[in-house]
Design a protein around this motif. Structure first.
Motif, short mmCIF file in Angstrom:
data_model
loop_
_atom_site.label_atom_id
_atom_site.label_comp_id
_atom_site.label_asym_id
_atom_site.label_seq_id
_atom_site.Cartn_x
_atom_site.Cartn_y
_atom_site.Cartn_z
N SER A 64 0.83 -1.20 0.00
CA SER A 64 0.00 0.00 0.00
C SER A 64 0.87 1.26 0.00
CB SER A 64 -0.92 0.00 1.22
OG SER A 64 -1.66 1.19 1.29
N ASN A 65 1.92 1.24 0.81
CA ASN A 65 2.85 2.38 0.83
C ASN A 65 3.55 2.54 -0.51
OD1 ASN A 65 2.42 3.18 3.52
ND2 ASN A 65 3.84 1.63 4.28
N PHE A 66 3.90 1.41 -1.13
CA PHE A 66 4.57 1.45 -2.43
C PHE A 66 3.65 2.05 -3.49
CE2 PHE A 66 5.82 -0.36 -6.50
CZ PHE A 66 7.19 -0.11 -6.52
N ALA A 67 2.38 1.60 -3.50
CA ALA A 67 1.42 2.13 -4.48
C ALA A 67 1.18 3.62 -4.25
CB ALA A 67 0.11 1.36 -4.38
N SER A 68 1.06 4.02 -2.98
CA SER A 68 0.87 5.45 -2.67
C SER A 68 2.09 6.26 -3.08
CB SER A 68 0.59 5.62 -1.17
OG SER A 68 -0.59 4.96 -0.78
N GLY A 69 3.28 5.68 -2.86
CA GLY A 69 4.51 6.37 -3.27
C GLY A 69 4.57 6.57 -4.77
N MET A 70 4.10 5.58 -5.54
CA MET A 70 4.05 5.73 -7.00
C MET A 70 3.11 6.86 -7.39
SD MET A 70 6.12 3.64 -8.50
CE MET A 70 5.46 3.66 -10.15
N MET A 71 1.94 6.95 -6.74
CA MET A 71 1.00 8.02 -7.05
C MET A 71 1.57 9.39 -6.70
SD MET A 71 -1.50 6.38 -8.37
CE MET A 71 -2.83 7.57 -8.40
N ILE A 72 2.28 9.46 -5.58
CA ILE A 72 2.89 10.74 -5.19
C ILE A 72 3.96 11.16 -6.19
CG2 ILE A 72 4.37 11.83 -3.44
CD1 ILE A 72 2.83 10.21 -1.32
N LEU A 73 4.77 10.21 -6.65
CA LEU A 73 5.81 10.53 -7.61
C LEU A 73 5.23 10.90 -8.98
CD1 LEU A 73 8.49 7.80 -6.79
CD2 LEU A 73 8.57 10.23 -6.24
N ASN A 93 1.35 20.32 5.03
CA ASN A 93 0.58 19.78 6.15
C ASN A 93 -0.12 18.54 5.65
OD1 ASN A 93 -1.89 19.34 7.82
ND2 ASN A 93 -1.04 21.03 8.99
N ALA A 94 0.28 17.40 6.17
CA ALA A 94 -0.28 16.13 5.71
C ALA A 94 -0.22 15.13 6.85
CB ALA A 94 0.49 15.60 4.50
N ALA A 95 -1.21 14.25 6.90
CA ALA A 95 -1.30 13.22 7.95
C ALA A 95 -1.24 13.84 9.34
CB ALA A 95 -0.19 12.18 7.76
N HIS A 112 12.98 14.36 2.56
CA HIS A 112 13.35 13.18 1.77
C HIS A 112 12.07 12.45 1.35
CE1 HIS A 112 15.81 9.88 0.31
NE2 HIS A 112 15.05 9.04 0.97
N MET A 113 12.11 11.88 0.13
CA MET A 113 10.98 11.11 -0.38
C MET A 113 11.48 9.77 -0.92
SD MET A 113 9.16 14.19 -2.55
CE MET A 113 7.96 13.08 -3.31
N SER A 114 10.70 8.71 -0.63
CA SER A 114 10.99 7.40 -1.20
C SER A 114 9.67 6.77 -1.61
CB SER A 114 11.72 6.51 -0.19
OG SER A 114 10.85 6.12 0.84
N LEU A 115 9.72 5.55 -2.16
CA LEU A 115 8.50 4.90 -2.62
C LEU A 115 7.62 4.43 -1.47
CD1 LEU A 115 9.74 2.80 -5.66
CD2 LEU A 115 8.23 4.79 -5.71
N VAL A 116 8.16 4.31 -0.27
CA VAL A 116 7.35 3.79 0.84
C VAL A 116 7.10 4.82 1.94
CG1 VAL A 116 8.00 1.40 0.46
CG2 VAL A 116 9.41 2.82 1.94
N SER A 117 7.90 5.89 2.00
CA SER A 117 7.72 6.85 3.08
C SER A 117 8.20 8.24 2.67
CB SER A 117 8.48 6.40 4.34
OG SER A 117 9.89 6.43 4.11
N THR A 118 7.77 9.23 3.43
CA THR A 118 8.20 10.62 3.26
C THR A 118 8.75 11.11 4.59
OG1 THR A 118 6.55 11.06 1.53
CG2 THR A 118 7.45 12.96 2.70
N THR A 119 9.92 11.71 4.55
CA THR A 119 10.54 12.25 5.76
C THR A 119 10.26 13.74 5.84
OG1 THR A 119 12.30 10.60 5.64
CG2 THR A 119 12.69 12.51 7.05
N ILE A 120 9.69 14.17 6.96
CA ILE A 120 9.32 15.56 7.18
C ILE A 120 10.05 16.09 8.41
CG2 ILE A 120 7.43 17.12 7.81
CD1 ILE A 120 5.57 15.42 6.16
N ILE A 178 9.17 10.25 9.99
CA ILE A 178 9.09 9.40 8.79
C ILE A 178 7.66 8.88 8.72
CG2 ILE A 178 9.96 7.35 7.63
CD1 ILE A 178 12.59 7.73 9.17
N ILE A 179 6.93 9.32 7.69
CA ILE A 179 5.50 9.03 7.58
C ILE A 179 5.27 8.06 6.41
CG2 ILE A 179 3.21 10.03 7.28
CD1 ILE A 179 4.35 12.66 8.26
N PRO A 180 4.57 6.95 6.64
CA PRO A 180 4.25 6.05 5.52
C PRO A 180 3.43 6.77 4.46
CG PRO A 180 3.79 5.01 7.65
CD PRO A 180 4.07 6.45 7.93
N ASN A 181 3.73 6.47 3.21
CA ASN A 181 3.08 7.19 2.11
C ASN A 181 1.58 6.99 2.05
OD1 ASN A 181 5.31 8.54 1.09
ND2 ASN A 181 5.92 6.84 -0.22
N ASN A 182 1.09 5.81 2.50
CA ASN A 182 -0.36 5.60 2.44
C ASN A 182 -1.10 6.48 3.44
OD1 ASN A 182 0.43 4.23 4.75
ND2 ASN A 182 -0.91 2.47 4.40
#
Length: 200
Positions: free
Chosen positions: A34-43, A55-57, A65-73, A82-86
């Protein structure tokens, strides 16, 4: 599978074992996928990028920093989250720095006995004098509400996103100082209590 069958190995229990293992692995990887799919949509849609203030989550901070599974804020008080992308993609994303201007919304109250034109002129002079208030769009200064204890003005200048809090704090401080110097009251909520004594 044919070779195993020819060797006399029972395939039923083996297939059942593979099925159970697949279900277990699927459940274990559910959040990751789910995090991977959300990361793809974000990218793909790029609602924010590295360096943006968002402001998110339920978190406000700058993306570091951004990756396919998480975003660092990095939050405003210098915490790293470190927040999961989903969690981000499934919620409202507010990109604060996406636009080049931001409206600063403030409300100031005066007493019912104070002069409205005088207070409005003071507010206008304070806003126009601030160096980081932008001339366009023009600031809005209007009598907005007749409250229970005060006559309320809305003051809405525009500023760059990075100047938002400096403009907010400076104007608020200057309004208090100017109102005090000009004899304009800043009322607080009051209640009139009437006590009636009865005799038996």
């Amino acid at each position: 599978m044919v070779a195993l069958s020819q060797l006399g190995i029972e395939l039923g229990p083996l297939l059942a074992g593979f099925g159970i293992a697949g279900v277990i692995i699927g459940f274990a990887l559910q959040d990751t996928l789910s995090n991977f799919a959300s990361g793809m949509m974000i990218l793909i849609y790029r609602p924010y990028d590295v360096g943006d203030l968002i402001n998110a989550a339920g978190v406000t901070g700058r993306v570091s920093h951004m990756s396919l599974v998480s975003t660092t804020i990095k939050t405003m008080d210098n915490q790293r989250l470190i927040i999961p992308n989903n969690k981000i993609w499934g919620d409202t994303i507010n990109n604060i720095t996406a636009e080049h201007q931001r409206r600063v919304d403030m409300t100031f109250g005066i007493g019912y006995s104070d002069n409205i034109e005088h207070a409005e002129a003071i507010l206008k002079s304070i806003v126009e004098a601030h160096p980081k208030v932008q001339a366009l769009p023009a600031p809005t200064i209007k009598l907005h509400l007749l409250g229970e204890s005060s006559v309320d003005f809305i003051v809405r200048p525009w500023a760059k996103p990075e100047d938002y809090w400096e403009v907010y704090w400076d104007i608020t401080r200057e309004v208090k100082m100017r109102f005090d110097a000009e004899g304009i009251s800043i009322p607080f909520p009051q209640r009139d209590v009437h006590i009636y004594q009865t005799t038996k």
